[in-house]
Every structure is written in structure tokens, then in C-alpha cells.
Design a protein around this motif. Structure first.
Motif, PDB file in Angstrom:
ATOM      1  N   ALA A  53       0.780  -1.105   0.030  1.00 40.78           N
ATOM      2  CA  ALA A  53       0.004  -0.085   0.227  1.00 40.78           C
ATOM      3  C   ALA A  53       0.974   1.376  -0.056  1.00 40.78           C
ATOM      4  CB  ALA A  53      -0.827   0.035   1.259  1.00 40.78           C
ATOM      5  N   GLY A  54       0.435   2.273  -0.633  1.00 34.85           N
ATOM      6  CA  GLY A  54       1.306   3.382  -0.854  1.00 34.85           C
ATOM      7  C   GLY A  54       0.330   4.711  -1.295  1.00 34.85           C
ATOM      8  N   ILE A  55       0.878   5.712  -1.219  1.00 37.72           N
ATOM      9  CA  ILE A  55       0.391   6.981  -1.627  1.00 37.72           C
ATOM     10  C   ILE A  55       1.521   7.778  -2.180  1.00 37.72           C
ATOM     11  CG2 ILE A  55      -1.634   7.327   0.019  1.00 37.72           C
ATOM     12  CD1 ILE A  55       0.064   9.186   1.772  1.00 37.72           C
ATOM     13  N   GLY A  66      10.349   0.849 -11.264  1.00 39.12           N
ATOM     14  CA  GLY A  66      10.239   2.042 -11.992  1.00 39.12           C
ATOM     15  C   GLY A  66       9.030   2.744 -12.206  1.00 39.12           C
ATOM     16  N   ILE A  67       8.849   3.377 -13.326  1.00 38.41           N
ATOM     17  CA  ILE A  67       7.556   3.926 -13.635  1.00 38.41           C
ATOM     18  C   ILE A  67       6.534   2.825 -14.008  1.00 38.41           C
ATOM     19  CG2 ILE A  67       6.577   5.955 -14.855  1.00 38.41           C
ATOM     20  CD1 ILE A  67       8.962   6.503 -13.287  1.00 38.41           C
ATOM     21  N   ILE A  68       5.487   2.844 -13.313  1.00 35.98           N
ATOM     22  CA  ILE A  68       4.584   1.675 -13.589  1.00 35.98           C
ATOM     23  C   ILE A  68       3.212   2.145 -13.953  1.00 35.98           C
ATOM     24  CG2 ILE A  68       3.504  -0.719 -12.896  1.00 35.98           C
ATOM     25  CD1 ILE A  68       6.801  -0.376 -12.796  1.00 35.98           C
ATOM     26  N   ASP A  69       2.576   1.518 -14.908  1.00 36.34           N
ATOM     27  CA  ASP A  69       1.445   1.951 -15.575  1.00 36.34           C
ATOM     28  C   ASP A  69       0.120   1.682 -14.462  1.00 36.34           C
ATOM     29  OD1 ASP A  69      -0.656   3.050 -16.846  1.00 36.34           O
ATOM     30  OD2 ASP A  69      -0.494   1.420 -18.636  1.00 36.34           O
ATOM     31  N   THR A  70      -0.126   2.528 -13.511  1.00 37.07           N
ATOM     32  CA  THR A  70      -1.076   2.453 -12.606  1.00 37.07           C
ATOM     33  C   THR A  70      -1.854   3.861 -12.243  1.00 37.07           C
ATOM     34  OG1 THR A  70       0.162   3.041 -10.819  1.00 37.07           O
ATOM     35  CG2 THR A  70       0.096   0.842 -11.372  1.00 37.07           C
ATOM     36  N   ASP A  71      -2.810   3.736 -11.530  1.00 38.10           N
ATOM     37  CA  ASP A  71      -3.469   4.952 -11.087  1.00 38.10           C
ATOM     38  C   ASP A  71      -2.631   5.959 -10.500  1.00 38.10           C
ATOM     39  OD1 ASP A  71      -5.871   3.977 -12.111  1.00 38.10           O
ATOM     40  OD2 ASP A  71      -6.928   3.721 -10.261  1.00 38.10           O
TER      41      ASP A  71
HETATM   42  P1  NAP Z   1      -2.302   2.802  -6.792  1.00 37.79           P
HETATM   43  O1  NAP Z   1      -2.830   2.058  -8.009  1.00 37.79           O
HETATM   44  O2  NAP Z   1      -2.650   3.844  -6.230  1.00 37.79           O
HETATM   45  O3  NAP Z   1      -2.805   1.819  -5.680  1.00 37.79           O
HETATM   46  C1  NAP Z   1      -2.252   1.950  -4.229  1.00 37.79           C
HETATM   47  C2  NAP Z   1      -2.908   1.215  -3.159  1.00 37.79           C
HETATM   48  O4  NAP Z   1      -2.689   1.512  -2.018  1.00 37.79           O
HETATM   49  C3  NAP Z   1      -4.455   0.964  -3.488  1.00 37.79           C
HETATM   50  O5  NAP Z   1      -4.814  -0.390  -3.178  1.00 37.79           O
HETATM   51  C4  NAP Z   1      -4.845   1.819  -1.995  1.00 37.79           C
HETATM   52  O6  NAP Z   1      -6.036   1.115  -1.382  1.00 37.79           O
HETATM   53  C5  NAP Z   1      -3.615   1.307  -1.124  1.00 37.79           C
HETATM   54  N1  NAP Z   1      -3.501   2.271   0.039  1.00 37.79           N
HETATM   55  C6  NAP Z   1      -3.362   3.583   0.117  1.00 37.79           C
HETATM   56  N2  NAP Z   1      -3.429   4.069   0.969  1.00 37.79           N
HETATM   57  C7  NAP Z   1      -3.719   3.245   2.048  1.00 37.79           C
HETATM   58  C8  NAP Z   1      -3.928   2.929   3.359  1.00 37.79           C
HETATM   59  N3  NAP Z   1      -3.967   4.018   4.110  1.00 37.79           N
HETATM   60  N4  NAP Z   1      -4.424   1.728   4.095  1.00 37.79           N
HETATM   61  C9  NAP Z   1      -4.352   0.743   3.083  1.00 37.79           C
HETATM   62  N5  NAP Z   1      -4.151   0.651   1.779  1.00 37.79           N
HETATM   63  C10 NAP Z   1      -3.827   1.965   1.174  1.00 37.79           C
HETATM   64  O7  NAP Z   1      -0.807   2.583  -6.999  1.00 37.79           O
HETATM   65  P2  NAP Z   1       0.316   1.504  -7.270  1.00 37.79           P
HETATM   66  O8  NAP Z   1       1.015   1.948  -8.453  1.00 37.79           O
HETATM   67  O9  NAP Z   1      -0.038   0.211  -7.553  1.00 37.79           O
HETATM   68  O10 NAP Z   1       1.285   1.629  -6.142  1.00 37.79           O
HETATM   69  C11 NAP Z   1       1.390   0.361  -5.142  1.00 37.79           C
HETATM   70  C12 NAP Z   1       2.947   0.514  -4.543  1.00 37.79           C
HETATM   71  O11 NAP Z   1       3.927   0.543  -5.562  1.00 37.79           O
HETATM   72  C13 NAP Z   1       3.032   1.816  -3.734  1.00 37.79           C
HETATM   73  O12 NAP Z   1       3.640   1.599  -2.455  1.00 37.79           O
HETATM   74  C14 NAP Z   1       3.754   2.523  -4.651  1.00 37.79           C
HETATM   75  O13 NAP Z   1       4.373   3.697  -3.996  1.00 37.79           O
HETATM   76  C15 NAP Z   1       4.583   1.613  -5.299  1.00 37.79           C
HETATM   77  N6  NAP Z   1       5.141   2.129  -6.401  1.00 37.79           N
HETATM   78  C16 NAP Z   1       4.257   2.569  -7.624  1.00 37.79           C
HETATM   79  C17 NAP Z   1       5.278   3.137  -8.828  1.00 37.79           C
HETATM   80  C18 NAP Z   1       4.318   3.417  -9.916  1.00 37.79           C
HETATM   81  O14 NAP Z   1       4.851   3.984 -11.024  1.00 37.79           O
HETATM   82  N7  NAP Z   1       3.056   3.158 -10.196  1.00 37.79           N
HETATM   83  C19 NAP Z   1       6.555   2.965  -8.908  1.00 37.79           C
HETATM   84  C20 NAP Z   1       7.197   2.583  -7.591  1.00 37.79           C
HETATM   85  C21 NAP Z   1       6.637   2.253  -6.384  1.00 37.79           C
HETATM   86  P3  NAP Z   1      -7.382   1.938  -1.566  1.00 37.79           P
HETATM   87  O15 NAP Z   1      -7.562   2.420  -3.031  1.00 37.79           O
HETATM   88  O16 NAP Z   1      -8.395   0.697  -1.208  1.00 37.79           O
HETATM   89  O17 NAP Z   1      -7.400   2.900  -0.597  1.00 37.79           O
END
Ligand code: NAP
Length: 245
Positions: free
Chosen positions: A89-91, A184-189
Motif C-alpha cells: 500500500a502506498g500514496i 520504476g515507472i509503472i502504468d497504474t492509477d
Molecule cells: P495505486 O494503484 O494508487 O494503488 C495504491 C494502493 O494502496 C491502493 O490499493 C490503495 O488502497 C492502497 N492504500 C493507500 N493508502 C492506504 C491505506 N492508508 N491503507 C490501506 N491501503 C492503502 O498505486 P500502485 O502504483 O499500484 O502502487 C502500489 C505501490 O507501488 C505503492 O507503494 C507505490 O508507492 C509503489 N510504486 C509505484 C510505482 C508506480 O509507478 N506506479 C513506482 C514505484 C513504486 P485503496 O484505494 O483501497 O485505498
């Protein structure tokens, strides 16, 4: 062989939901954590259950230790044990450092660093008593090299790398592996706020000239949770298309 159980935080979307799909396809039982995306989590749990998986969706704010403990207890009650923790989980938040308020800073640390600490603390008594377990923390390339306008995010993700390395040393003698995935940069929300131009720019900065997919990150996470990585601990593995080498 009896089925294993994985607890995935932030399993409602993006990388966490891709992990849930992959672990389910490999026969794992899943504690699927979500916080605000209840419908996505319910739809995913329903779909995976229809495919034969055993899924327990659980709403918990990972920045709250009581909620994390209740989630782990619920998972252990339902499935007997948590064999694998994926703390995902992350923001994210883009701001100039001088615009980051103490509240912004605290929230980033709470959802990233406190949450990883809480999840590890909650699953470890069970893993220690069985002398077996796998922990995977999801960091970021920005935790490795730092990002301008994301200082709190980068600092929090760097802390996860320190947590991984030190906890791996402490838990190695108990046969518990702790590793870190730094995508790295991943295609997500998480990147949906970026303009098409910014995304194109990021692709051009990536030697493989494309964004990663959540499924590709999930494969790395799964490898670190599987027996194929039994001799790997305290490591940072970065699926990043060459962005950081
Ligand atoms: P995402 O699609 O925005 O998903 C984030 C997830 O974290 C959601 O399931 C959200 O749950 C959950 N979350 C946020 N706050 C929470 C809380 N307080 N308690 C429980 N769950 C919480 O983002 P993602 O890209 O999949 O990111 C997943 C992880 O990968 C994160 O740690 C992010 O920092 C890391 N990351 C992402 C990228 C990228 O480019 N996308 C790159 C490097 C690292 P709800 O929506 O249900 O609240």
C-alpha cells in the motif's frame, strides 16, 4: 503440500491487485487489504473466488496499528497462518519541498514507513513461531536515487530499504527472508495525474522505452515470495526498464 497464505496490502488496485491475481493463480489463499476502494476490492475478490481462490477482503488503514493487528488476526483465524507479507500500500504526492506541510510529511511516513513496521510487527509472531516466512516490501526507484518534488515520498521509500536490510539481518537466523521491490515507472492509477507528454518523457528516459506493467512487478514480488528465492534476503530488486542502473 498445504496451501500458503499471502497478505497483500493495497490489494484493491494497481500493483497490489496484480499481485493478488498472480498469487491466486499459483494457489495461494489471500488476505486482500484495501482502504477506500471497497468496490474494486470486492469485485476482485469475487472474480478470484469464482476462479477457485480463497480470498478474504479486509478493510484496514495500514497507518493504524490496531486495524493492522485486527486484519492479521482475521487472516490467521480464517487461514491458520500468514506465510507471506506483501507490504505494498502506498500514496504519492508531488510538491515542492517548501510546500510540504508537517501534516503531508506525517501522512507520507504513516502510510509508508509506519505501515510497513506495523505489518511486519503483526505478522512476525506467527512467522517466528514457525521459523519460516517471506516479507516483501514495495519501495520505489525514488527511494534509491531520490526524486525532486517528491522528497517525502523518496525519504519514506528509502526508509523501507533500510528496514529491509536491517530486518533481514535480524530475521535471517529465524529463516525469514525480507526483501524489497523498488519499481520504476509503472502504468497504474498512481501515475494517472501525469500528462501524455510527461508519460512520453518518462518512457524516453527509460532505456527499454516503455512503462512497466503491474503484472511485471507482481512477477518480481512473487519470485521473492517463492521457494526459488530461498537464499535471497536483504536485497533490493528493481524492475525499472533500466531507468536506474
Ligand atoms: P495505486 O494503484 O494508487 O494503488 C495504491 C494502493 O494502496 C491502493 O490499493 C490503495 O488502497 C492502497 N492504500 C493507500 N493508502 C492506504 C491505506 N492508508 N491503507 C490501506 N491501503 C492503502 O498505486 P500502485 O502504483 O499500484 O502502487 C502500489 C505501490 O507501488 C505503492 O507503494 C507505490 O508507492 C509503489 N510504486 C509505484 C510505482 C508506480 O509507478 N506506479 C513506482 C514505484 C513504486 P485503496 O484505494 O483501497 O485505498
Amino acid at each position: 503440500m498445504s496451501k500458503k497464505t499471502v497478505l497483500i496490502t493495497g490489494g484493491s488496485k494497481g500493483i497490489g491487485s496484480a499481485c493478488a491475481e498472480l498469487f491466486a493463480s499459483k494457489g495461494y489463499r489471500i488476505v486482500l487489504n484495501y482502504f477506500s476502494s471497497e468496490k474494486q476490492a470486492a469485485d476482485l475478490a469475487f472474480r478470484l473466488s469464482r476462479q477457485g481462490a480463497d480470498v478474504l477482503p479486509f478493510k484496514a488503514d495500514v497507518s493504524d496499528f490496531e486495524q493492522v493487528k485486527q486484519m492479521v488476526e482475521a487472516g490467521e483465524r480464517r487461514f491458520g497462518a500468514i506465510d507471506v507479507l506483501v507490504s505494498n500500500a502506498g500514496i504519492s504526492e508531488q510538491k515542492l519541498f517548501t510546500d510540504i506541510s508537517p501534516e503531508d510529511w506525517r501522512r507520507m511516513m504513516a502510510v509508508t514507513v509506519d505501515a510497513a513496521f506495523y505489518c511486519c510487527r503483526a505478522v512476525l509472531p506467527g512467522m517466528l513461531s514457525r521459523k519460516k516466512g517471506k516479507i516483501v516490501l514495495v519501495s520505489s526507484i525514488w527511494g534509491m536515487v531520490g526524486a525532486s518534488c517528491e522528497v517525502h515520498y523518496s525519504a519514506a521509500k528509502a526508509a523501507l530499504i533500510g528496514l529491509t536490510k536491517s530486518l533481514a539481518k535480524e530475521l535471517g537466523p529465524s529463516n525469514i527472508n525480507v526483501n524489497c521491490v523498488a519499481p520504476g515507472i509503472i502504468d497504474t492509477d498512481m501515475n494517472s495525474h501525469l500528462s501524455a507528454e510527461d508519460l512520453e518523457d518518462l518512457k524516453q528516459q527509460t532505456p527499454l522505452r516503455r512503462l512497466g506493467t503491474p503484472q511485471q512487478v507482481a512477477e518480481t514480488v512473487f519470485f521473492l515470495a517463492s521457494e526459488k528465492s530461498d537464499f535471497i534476503t536483504g536485497q533490493v530488486i528493481s524492475p525499472n526498464g533500466g531507468f536506474v542502473i
